[in-house]
Design a protein around this motif. Structure first.
Motif, PDB file in Angstrom:
ATOM      1  N   MET A  18      -9.029 -33.671 -20.297  1.00 23.21           N
ATOM      2  CA  MET A  18      -8.014 -33.796 -21.343  1.00 23.21           C
ATOM      3  C   MET A  18      -8.699 -33.906 -22.700  1.00 23.21           C
ATOM      4  SD  MET A  18      -4.817 -36.454 -21.534  1.00 23.21           S
ATOM      5  CE  MET A  18      -5.665 -37.974 -21.970  1.00 23.21           C
ATOM      6  N   ASN A  19      -8.295 -33.032 -23.598  1.00 24.79           N
ATOM      7  CA  ASN A  19      -8.883 -32.992 -24.937  1.00 24.79           C
ATOM      8  C   ASN A  19      -7.783 -33.402 -25.935  1.00 24.79           C
ATOM      9  OD1 ASN A  19     -10.352 -32.454 -27.180  1.00 24.79           O
ATOM     10  ND2 ASN A  19     -10.466 -30.246 -26.872  1.00 24.79           N
ATOM     11  N   ASP A  37      -5.603 -30.166 -26.046  1.00 23.83           N
ATOM     12  CA  ASP A  37      -4.544 -29.847 -25.091  1.00 23.83           C
ATOM     13  C   ASP A  37      -3.723 -31.060 -24.681  1.00 23.83           C
ATOM     14  OD1 ASP A  37      -6.293 -31.204 -23.487  1.00 23.83           O
ATOM     15  OD2 ASP A  37      -6.900 -29.460 -22.300  1.00 23.83           O
ATOM     16  N   ALA A  38      -3.788 -32.134 -25.505  1.00 24.60           N
ATOM     17  CA  ALA A  38      -3.001 -33.324 -25.193  1.00 24.60           C
ATOM     18  C   ALA A  38      -2.729 -34.102 -26.473  1.00 24.60           C
ATOM     19  CB  ALA A  38      -3.739 -34.211 -24.194  1.00 24.60           C
ATOM     20  N   VAL A  39      -1.698 -34.906 -26.410  1.00 23.53           N
ATOM     21  CA  VAL A  39      -1.347 -35.784 -27.534  1.00 23.53           C
ATOM     22  C   VAL A  39      -1.382 -37.208 -27.019  1.00 23.53           C
ATOM     23  CG1 VAL A  39       0.441 -36.418 -29.208  1.00 23.53           C
ATOM     24  CG2 VAL A  39       0.214 -34.054 -28.465  1.00 23.53           C
ATOM     25  N   GLN A  40      -2.008 -38.089 -27.787  1.00 20.58           N
ATOM     26  CA  GLN A  40      -1.979 -39.497 -27.410  1.00 20.58           C
ATOM     27  C   GLN A  40      -1.770 -40.344 -28.653  1.00 20.58           C
ATOM     28  OE1 GLN A  40      -4.283 -40.803 -24.020  1.00 20.58           O
ATOM     29  NE2 GLN A  40      -5.085 -42.478 -25.268  1.00 20.58           N
ATOM     30  N   LEU A  41      -0.752 -41.205 -28.595  1.00 25.14           N
ATOM     31  CA  LEU A  41      -0.427 -42.094 -29.704  1.00 25.14           C
ATOM     32  C   LEU A  41      -0.219 -43.497 -29.157  1.00 25.14           C
ATOM     33  CD1 LEU A  41       2.356 -40.023 -31.529  1.00 25.14           C
ATOM     34  CD2 LEU A  41      -0.063 -40.087 -32.091  1.00 25.14           C
ATOM     35  N   VAL A  42      -0.477 -44.482 -30.011  1.00 31.90           N
ATOM     36  CA  VAL A  42      -0.203 -45.870 -29.649  1.00 31.90           C
ATOM     37  C   VAL A  42       0.736 -46.442 -30.698  1.00 31.90           C
ATOM     38  CG1 VAL A  42      -1.192 -48.132 -29.142  1.00 31.90           C
ATOM     39  CG2 VAL A  42      -2.545 -46.055 -28.734  1.00 31.90           C
ATOM     40  N   ALA A  43       1.808 -47.074 -30.252  1.00 33.10           N
ATOM     41  CA  ALA A  43       2.773 -47.638 -31.197  1.00 33.10           C
ATOM     42  C   ALA A  43       2.185 -48.848 -31.906  1.00 33.10           C
ATOM     43  CB  ALA A  43       4.043 -48.032 -30.459  1.00 33.10           C
ATOM     44  N   GLY A  44       2.590 -49.044 -33.157  1.00 28.42           N
ATOM     45  CA  GLY A  44       2.176 -50.205 -33.938  1.00 28.42           C
ATOM     46  C   GLY A  44       2.916 -51.464 -33.509  1.00 28.42           C
ATOM     47  N   PRO A  45       2.677 -52.572 -34.219  1.00 25.30           N
ATOM     48  CA  PRO A  45       3.233 -53.877 -33.821  1.00 25.30           C
ATOM     49  C   PRO A  45       4.753 -53.949 -33.877  1.00 25.30           C
ATOM     50  CG  PRO A  45       2.072 -54.026 -35.929  1.00 25.30           C
ATOM     51  CD  PRO A  45       1.772 -52.680 -35.376  1.00 25.30           C
ATOM     52  N   ALA A  46       5.393 -53.031 -34.626  1.00 24.70           N
ATOM     53  CA  ALA A  46       6.859 -53.028 -34.678  1.00 24.70           C
ATOM     54  C   ALA A  46       7.439 -51.910 -33.818  1.00 24.70           C
ATOM     55  CB  ALA A  46       7.320 -52.868 -36.124  1.00 24.70           C
ATOM     56  N   GLY A  47       6.594 -51.256 -33.021  1.00 22.31           N
ATOM     57  CA  GLY A  47       7.041 -50.102 -32.251  1.00 22.31           C
ATOM     58  C   GLY A  47       7.021 -48.852 -33.114  1.00 22.31           C
ATOM     59  N   ALA A  48       7.432 -47.750 -32.531  1.00 22.92           N
ATOM     60  CA  ALA A  48       7.425 -46.483 -33.272  1.00 22.92           C
ATOM     61  C   ALA A  48       8.533 -45.583 -32.765  1.00 22.92           C
ATOM     62  CB  ALA A  48       6.084 -45.770 -33.111  1.00 22.92           C
ATOM     63  N   VAL A  59       1.437 -47.026 -25.158  1.00 24.94           N
ATOM     64  CA  VAL A  59       0.703 -45.760 -25.262  1.00 24.94           C
ATOM     65  C   VAL A  59       1.614 -44.613 -24.824  1.00 24.94           C
ATOM     66  CG1 VAL A  59      -1.258 -44.423 -24.385  1.00 24.94           C
ATOM     67  CG2 VAL A  59      -1.493 -46.890 -24.784  1.00 24.94           C
ATOM     68  N   PHE A  60       1.592 -43.553 -25.613  1.00 30.72           N
ATOM     69  CA  PHE A  60       2.319 -42.322 -25.279  1.00 30.72           C
ATOM     70  C   PHE A  60       1.299 -41.229 -25.070  1.00 30.72           C
ATOM     71  CE2 PHE A  60       3.964 -38.229 -26.758  1.00 30.72           C
ATOM     72  CZ  PHE A  60       5.140 -38.113 -26.045  1.00 30.72           C
ATOM     73  N   SER A  61       1.380 -40.533 -23.954  1.00 32.19           N
ATOM     74  CA  SER A  61       0.395 -39.511 -23.647  1.00 32.19           C
ATOM     75  C   SER A  61       1.091 -38.308 -23.028  1.00 32.19           C
ATOM     76  CB  SER A  61      -0.636 -40.103 -22.670  1.00 32.19           C
ATOM     77  OG  SER A  61      -1.669 -39.182 -22.450  1.00 32.19           O
ATOM     78  N   GLN A  62       0.807 -37.131 -23.557  1.00 37.85           N
ATOM     79  CA  GLN A  62       1.426 -35.897 -23.059  1.00 37.85           C
ATOM     80  C   GLN A  62       0.453 -34.742 -23.131  1.00 37.85           C
ATOM     81  OE1 GLN A  62       5.029 -34.744 -22.038  1.00 37.85           O
ATOM     82  NE2 GLN A  62       4.279 -36.714 -21.347  1.00 37.85           N
ATOM     83  N   PRO A  63       0.406 -33.921 -22.092  1.00 42.74           N
ATOM     84  CA  PRO A  63      -0.299 -32.644 -22.243  1.00 42.74           C
ATOM     85  C   PRO A  63       0.440 -31.786 -23.268  1.00 42.74           C
ATOM     86  CG  PRO A  63       0.404 -33.017 -19.957  1.00 42.74           C
ATOM     87  CD  PRO A  63       1.056 -34.058 -20.795  1.00 42.74           C
ATOM     88  N   LEU A  64      -0.282 -30.975 -24.013  1.00 42.87           N
ATOM     89  CA  LEU A  64       0.358 -30.058 -24.966  1.00 42.87           C
ATOM     90  C   LEU A  64      -0.476 -28.784 -25.008  1.00 42.87           C
ATOM     91  CD1 LEU A  64       2.521 -29.478 -27.074  1.00 42.87           C
ATOM     92  CD2 LEU A  64       1.130 -30.670 -28.761  1.00 42.87           C
TER      93      LEU A  64
END
Ligand code: FE2
Length: 296
Positions: A1-2, A238-249, A199-204
């Motif tokens: 995963m990149n 080929d992937a997306v990864q984000l982490v929500a902040g302290p108030a969510g996202a 954590v949000f993770s998706q192939p793209l």
């Protein structure tokens, strides 16, 4: 995963559209004129009726698709194809203007919150003068995946549950498909809500160009901050990864296949050449912009 890095980030500017509606525009400004196949992203969001009540009276489009997604509020749509649409909170409307549509989008409320997005998606040259088409989906028609810390509404393309997001509804590794069919760009459009620090993770697909627009809270992509009202272009990977902040996202993740053709835009007309733009302006002036009235 990149994992795709954030290649460019732009912050929204307030612009006045329609009969005086304030919108936050990111894509489609001098900071980023377009992101093939996407042409413009407007985020409208206000609880002040003075900022939305005038709506968007009759105006033309030619050469592309508009996709409107309502988060809150109620707008009525009428167009030269004869469609009358109700855009309600959580619903979406895909309108292929193609050869020409004249339409209006008017608020059906005099107070309260009006919030949503309008995305302009380009059409390939062979489709620009084809007949218009229309798809509308009420809030109940859009699949929603809910799990610990994550809620995803799948407007277009796929959402894949994975080890980071165990999907109670569909099971591990299951795929949920959206309802909007944008046949020219393999559109993917997810509305995501993350609880704090989730954590949000998706192939793209690496062939798709994409972006993330954060409309509430904030998030991190690696060490890159994604503040509210930021538009972040996704780089190679080929992937997306984000982490929500302290108030969510809360954000939309949108991706599509680039068309790779010249883009010549003049206001609501987006064609491949100046001559075609001048033709569109003549047609609108002469009352011949709308060539097909039938709903496809
Ligand atoms: Fe419009």
């Amino acid at each position: 995963m990149n994992i795709r890095p954030i290649q460019q980030q732009i912050n929204a500017i307030a612009v006045s559209e329609g009969a005086g509606v304030t919108v936050h525009r990111t894509l489609g400004t001098s900071a980023l004129k377009n992101l093939d196949p996407f042409l413009m992203l407007d985020h409208f969001g206000s609880d002040d009726p003075d900022e939305y009540i005038a709506g968007f009276p009759d105006h033309p489009h030619r050469g592309f698709v508009t996709l409107t997604y309502m988060l809150d509020g109620h707008m009525e749509h009428r167009d030269s194809m004869g469609n009358r649409g109700d855009l309600r909170a959580g619903g979406a409307q895909w309108m292929k203007a193609a050869s020409g549509v004249i339409h209006s989008e008017m608020p059906q409320q005099s107070n309260g919150l009006m919030r949503g997005f309008q995305l302009w998606i380009n059409l390939p040259a062979r489709e620009k003068m084809s007949d218009p088409a229309y798809q509308e989906f009420g809030p109940e028609a859009i699949p929603e995946v809910v799990d610990a810390g994550v809620r995803v509404r799948v407007l277009a393309g796929e959402y894949l549950a994975n080890e980071n997001v165990a999907n109670e509804y569909a099971g591990q590794g299951a795929t949920t498909r959206g309802v909007i069919d944008d046949p020219h760009t393999d559109l993917r459009y997810l509305d995501v809500r993350l609880e704090p620090a989730t954590v949000f993770s998706q192939p793209l697909d690496a062939a798709l160009r994409g972006f993330v627009y954060v409309y509430a809270g904030n998030a991190l992509a690696g060490r890159q901050a994604l503040p509210q009202h930021s538009f972040s272009v996704l780089g190679a990977g080929d992937a997306v990864q984000l982490v929500a902040g302290p108030a969510g996202a809360r954000f939309i993740l949108v991706a599509g296949r680039p068309i790779g053709e010249a883009v010549v835009q003049y206001g609501p007309f987006v064609m491949n050449s100046r001559d075609e733009i001048e033709q569109a302006m003549r047609d609108y002036r002469d009352g011949t912009l709308v060539r097909a009235k039938a709903t496809v």
